[in-house]
Design an enzyme around this catalytic site. Structure first.
Site, PDB file in Angstrom:
ATOM      1  CG  ASP A 101      -2.577   3.737  -1.310  1.00 35.06           C
ATOM      2  OD1 ASP A 101      -1.725   4.337  -0.622  1.00 35.06           O
ATOM      3  OD2 ASP A 101      -3.515   4.321  -1.897  1.00 35.06           O
ATOM      4  CB  SER A 102       3.136   3.890  -0.408  1.00 38.79           C
ATOM      5  OG  SER A 102       3.129   3.189   0.816  1.00 38.79           O
ATOM      6  CG  ASP A 136      -3.579   3.193   2.738  1.00 38.69           C
ATOM      7  OD1 ASP A 136      -4.239   3.889   3.546  1.00 38.69           O
ATOM      8  OD2 ASP A 136      -2.483   3.551   2.274  1.00 38.69           O
ATOM      9  CE  LYS A 176      -3.077   5.893   5.407  1.00 42.17           C
ATOM     10  NZ  LYS A 176      -3.323   6.427   4.044  1.00 42.17           N
ATOM     11  CD  GLU A 203      -5.111   8.790  -0.313  1.00 46.40           C
ATOM     12  OE1 GLU A 203      -5.450   9.518  -1.273  1.00 46.40           O
ATOM     13  OE2 GLU A 203      -4.055   8.117  -0.308  1.00 46.40           O
ATOM     14  CD  GLU A 262       1.323  11.967   1.935  1.00 42.22           C
ATOM     15  OE1 GLU A 262       0.451  11.119   2.216  1.00 42.22           O
ATOM     16  OE2 GLU A 262       2.183  11.815   1.052  1.00 42.22           O
TER      17      GLU A 262
HETATM   18  O1  KIV Z   1       0.299   4.600   1.501  1.00 37.88           O
HETATM   19  C1  KIV Z   1       1.036   5.126   2.349  1.00 37.88           C
HETATM   20  O2  KIV Z   1       2.205   4.762   2.509  1.00 37.88           O
HETATM   21  C2  KIV Z   1       0.484   6.211   3.157  1.00 37.88           C
HETATM   22  C3  KIV Z   1       1.416   6.910   4.085  1.00 37.88           C
HETATM   23  C4  KIV Z   1       2.357   7.736   3.330  1.00 37.88           C
HETATM   24  C5  KIV Z   1       0.710   7.684   5.111  1.00 37.88           C
HETATM   25  O3  KIV Z   1      -0.658   6.515   3.057  1.00 37.88           O
END
Ligand code: KIV
Length: 273
Positions: A49-50, A88, A118, A120, A186
């Site tokens: 989600d970055s 994510d 994934k 959080e 992280e």
């Molecule tokens: O969204 C992302 O890029 C991440 C990584 C930094 C692990 O969660």
């Protein structure tokens, strides 16, 4: 396991089995060409989600939507043949509870073909992770600095220093016991990351953590020098695409303005040869 020797993408259980072996290699990707570039080298590729900050210029990951994740997930899937794709779950798509998480995780996997999601959170996400795993959704967990919680964490600071370390260790143990097949650590101090890696039976994937983690992940635009808004301490730049790209665009602009581009080799004859 060598990614180059592999014919098919690993399954979450294959990633789990890499615990303690050759370090797991992973990067984020958001587009087809970038996914193609890293496919042979990575064990798994994360549609992070970055993407919101890196490609869409958002101030944080909080504005990322399910629609954005599906769009970028599809693009990445088109570029992968041998790496597993993890996607994510965006902010607000799973925190309400297991049923909401299942609905949205199933949607992401169905629409994009991702092999796992994934999400959080540590102990608080244990029930949700167990619910998803019991219903066929492999989950990678993410503890330590969890960017979707930036407003409650008070910034993007290192997590788990001093007395907070015990809670972070408990978070990692909780997601492992809930059935996550791997956990991202992280911005966790090196000693704590090593302690967690020794304490949990699933692979730890470090980002700003420790070389002792079972694998590493970086945001690809960071390590290629494309995302230049800032450079975190934990990022190693393997290229300076941002600088090279700016110079290339300046050269193009100069060529256009001075009539050097397009040249005779770039135009078509009136008659077919
Ligand atoms: O969204 C992302 O890029 C991440 C990584 C930094 C692990 O969660």
């Amino acid at each position: 396991m060598s990614a180059t020797a592999r014919k098919t993408a690993p399954l979450p259980d294959d990633i789990r089995a890499m615990k303690g072996g050759t370090p797991i290699v992973s990067l984020t990707a958001y587009t087809t060409p970038m996914a193609q570039m890293m496919d042979a080298q990575c064990d798994f590729v994360l549609v992070g989600d970055s993407v919101g900050m890196v490609l869409h210029g958002l101030p944080s990951t909080l504005g990322v939507t399910m629609e954005m994740m599906v769009l970028h997930g599809l693009a990445v899937a088109r570029g992968l043949t041998s790496a597993m794709m993890v996607i994510d779950m965006p902010f607000g798509s799973y925190e309400e509870g297991p049923a909401q998480a299942f609905r949205n995780a199933a949607h992401l996997m169905r629409e994009t073909g991702a092999g796992a999601v994934k999400l959080e959170g540590g102990m608080a996400m244990g029930e949700t992770i167990a619910f998803l795993v019991a219903r066929g959704i492999p989950v990678m967990a993410h503890v330590g600095l969890t960017p979707q919680s930036v407003n409650t964490l008070g910034g993007y600071t290192v997590q788990g220093r001093g007395e907070a370390g015990a809670a972070l260790l408990a978070d990692a143990q909780a997601v492992s016991e809930a059935g996550a097949f791997a956990v991202v650590l992280e911005k966790v101090p090196q000693g704590l990351a090593d302690e967690i890696t020794g304490a949990v039976p699933i692979p730890t994937i470090g980002i700003g953590a420790s070389p002792g983690c079972d694998g590493q992940i970086l945001v690809v635009d960071d390590m290629l020098g494309l995302f230049t808004a800032f450079k975190a301490k934990f990022v190693k730049r393997y290229a300076e695409f941002g600088v090279t790209g700016e110079a290339a665009i300046a050269a193009y602009a100069e060529d256009v303005r001075t009539g050097r581009f397009p040249g005779s080799e770039h135009v078509f004859a009136d008659q077919a040869p």
